[in-house]
Design a protein around this motif. Structure first.
Motif, PDB file in Angstrom:
ATOM      1  N   ARG A  96      -0.160   5.179  -6.618  1.00 58.13           N
ATOM      2  CA  ARG A  96      -0.107   4.065  -5.676  1.00 58.13           C
ATOM      3  C   ARG A  96       0.827   2.954  -6.136  1.00 58.13           C
ATOM      4  O   ARG A  96       1.174   2.054  -5.378  1.00 58.13           O
ATOM      5  N   THR A 153       0.852  -1.187   0.000  1.00 55.70           N
ATOM      6  CA  THR A 153       0.000   0.000   0.000  1.00 55.70           C
ATOM      7  C   THR A 153       0.886   1.235   0.000  1.00 55.70           C
ATOM      8  O   THR A 153       2.064   1.176   0.398  1.00 55.70           O
ATOM      9  N   PRO A 154       0.363   2.400  -0.421  1.00 57.48           N
ATOM     10  CA  PRO A 154       1.167   3.622  -0.358  1.00 57.48           C
ATOM     11  C   PRO A 154       1.665   3.918   1.050  1.00 57.48           C
ATOM     12  O   PRO A 154       2.782   4.401   1.233  1.00 57.48           O
ATOM     13  N   GLY A 155       0.842   3.612   2.059  1.00 55.23           N
ATOM     14  CA  GLY A 155       1.279   3.840   3.428  1.00 55.23           C
ATOM     15  C   GLY A 155       2.463   2.985   3.801  1.00 55.23           C
ATOM     16  O   GLY A 155       3.412   3.460   4.455  1.00 55.23           O
ATOM     17  N   GLU A 156       2.437   1.712   3.405  1.00 57.92           N
ATOM     18  CA  GLU A 156       3.563   0.824   3.674  1.00 57.92           C
ATOM     19  C   GLU A 156       4.818   1.308   2.964  1.00 57.92           C
ATOM     20  O   GLU A 156       5.915   1.303   3.534  1.00 57.92           O
ATOM     21  N   ARG A 157       4.659   1.720   1.732  1.00 53.11           N
ATOM     22  CA  ARG A 157       5.803   2.239   0.967  1.00 53.11           C
ATOM     23  C   ARG A 157       6.402   3.453   1.656  1.00 53.11           C
ATOM     24  O   ARG A 157       7.631   3.567   1.797  1.00 53.11           O
ATOM     25  N   ASP A 158       5.550   4.371   2.093  1.00 51.74           N
ATOM     26  CA  ASP A 158       6.044   5.591   2.724  1.00 51.74           C
ATOM     27  C   ASP A 158       6.741   5.291   4.042  1.00 51.74           C
ATOM     28  O   ASP A 158       7.733   5.949   4.397  1.00 51.74           O
ATOM     29  N   ARG A 159       6.247   4.291   4.781  1.00 54.30           N
ATOM     30  CA  ARG A 159       6.904   3.927   6.042  1.00 54.30           C
ATOM     31  C   ARG A 159       8.284   3.325   5.780  1.00 54.30           C
ATOM     32  O   ARG A 159       9.247   3.622   6.502  1.00 54.30           O
TER      33      ARG A 159
END
Length: 249
Positions: A41, A3-9
């Motif tokens: 995404r 997910t984009p959130g996982e990538r950003d983390r």
């Protein structure tokens, strides 16, 4: 799929490791996510790290971290550009992380998609003009090899070369219209008048007659695109494209 959130983390964690690494003197985000609102995404992670001393020492340590339990890398491969090593990691969730390790004196942008996180980056270089003669030359080279492959009965090799001709047609069109030409990054911006004839270049089956049909379409598209860039060159190339590629001159 990540997910984009996982990538950003993951990206934030990598930048945190860079800030804590005494041998890393600079870090930058590059690619489509360099600036707010960029990317989508499906975008991957692109970072450049300026390193003190020999990049291979830092590279080995970071590779150990990426394969460790925190990131769990599945595979990697390298692309060398001068003293810079681009190590491309495949992480769980099909997340790609492209990490460039470059000597600190060479830390700086190679294009407009660059955001310095810390460190001192060098100036933005002027873009080097791309000579249309290069994709034109690759194009006729691929036409010859496609034709020879069909003649030799190497049908899957011929399919490869026909696709390679199409790639150069797209590159020429992108250069002509001011779109990114490398890796077909501007292909989605091409008008239908360019892309519609390319449908005929798609190989439907690895049979000699079908391969010759697709090659003729590809050679014709190449000749017409070269003609838009350099009519004199196109005039010299047409006889070869017709004889070996079956182009409609």
């Amino acid at each position: 799929m990540f997910t984009p959130g996982e990538r950003d983390r993951v990206r934030a964690r990598l930048l945190g490791l860079a800030a804590d690494d005494e041998e890393v003197t600079g870090a930058a985000v590059t690619g489509s996510l360099a600036f707010a609102g960029g990317g989508d995404r499906w975008s991957d992670i692109d970072l450049v790290l300026g390193v003190r001393g020999v990049p291979s020492t830092v590279l080995a340590r970071w590779t150990g971290w990426l394969y460790g339990p925190e990131f769990g890398a599945l595979h990697h491969w390298d692309l060398q550009a001068g003293a810079t090593v681009y190590r491309v990691f495949l992480l769980p969730g099909a997340l790609e992380a492209d990490l460039a390790f470059t000597p600190e004196e060479e830390f700086g942008p190679r294009g407009p998609q660059w955001r310095t996180v810390f460190g001192v980056a060098g100036p933005v270089p002027d873009p080097e003009p791309v000579d249309p003669g290069t994709p034109a030359g690759l194009g006729w080279h691929h036409v010859l090899h496609a034709a020879a492959s069909i003649d030799r009965g190497r049908l899957w090799q011929a399919e490869h070369w026909i696709g390679a001709v199409r790639t150069q047609v797209i590159a020429l069109a992108c250069l002509r219209l001011g779109h990114p030409a490398a890796y077909a990054k501007g292909a989605h911006l091409l008008p239908e008048e360019v892309t519609e004839p390319l449908r005929a270049t798609l190989v439907r089956s690895p049979e000699p007659a079908e391969l010759r049909r697709a090659l003729a379409a590809a050679a014709t598209a190449l000749g017409r695109e070269v003609d838009r860039a350099d009519p004199a060159l196109a005039q010299r190339l047409w006889p070869v494209l017709v004889e070996r590629g079956g182009a409609a001159g």
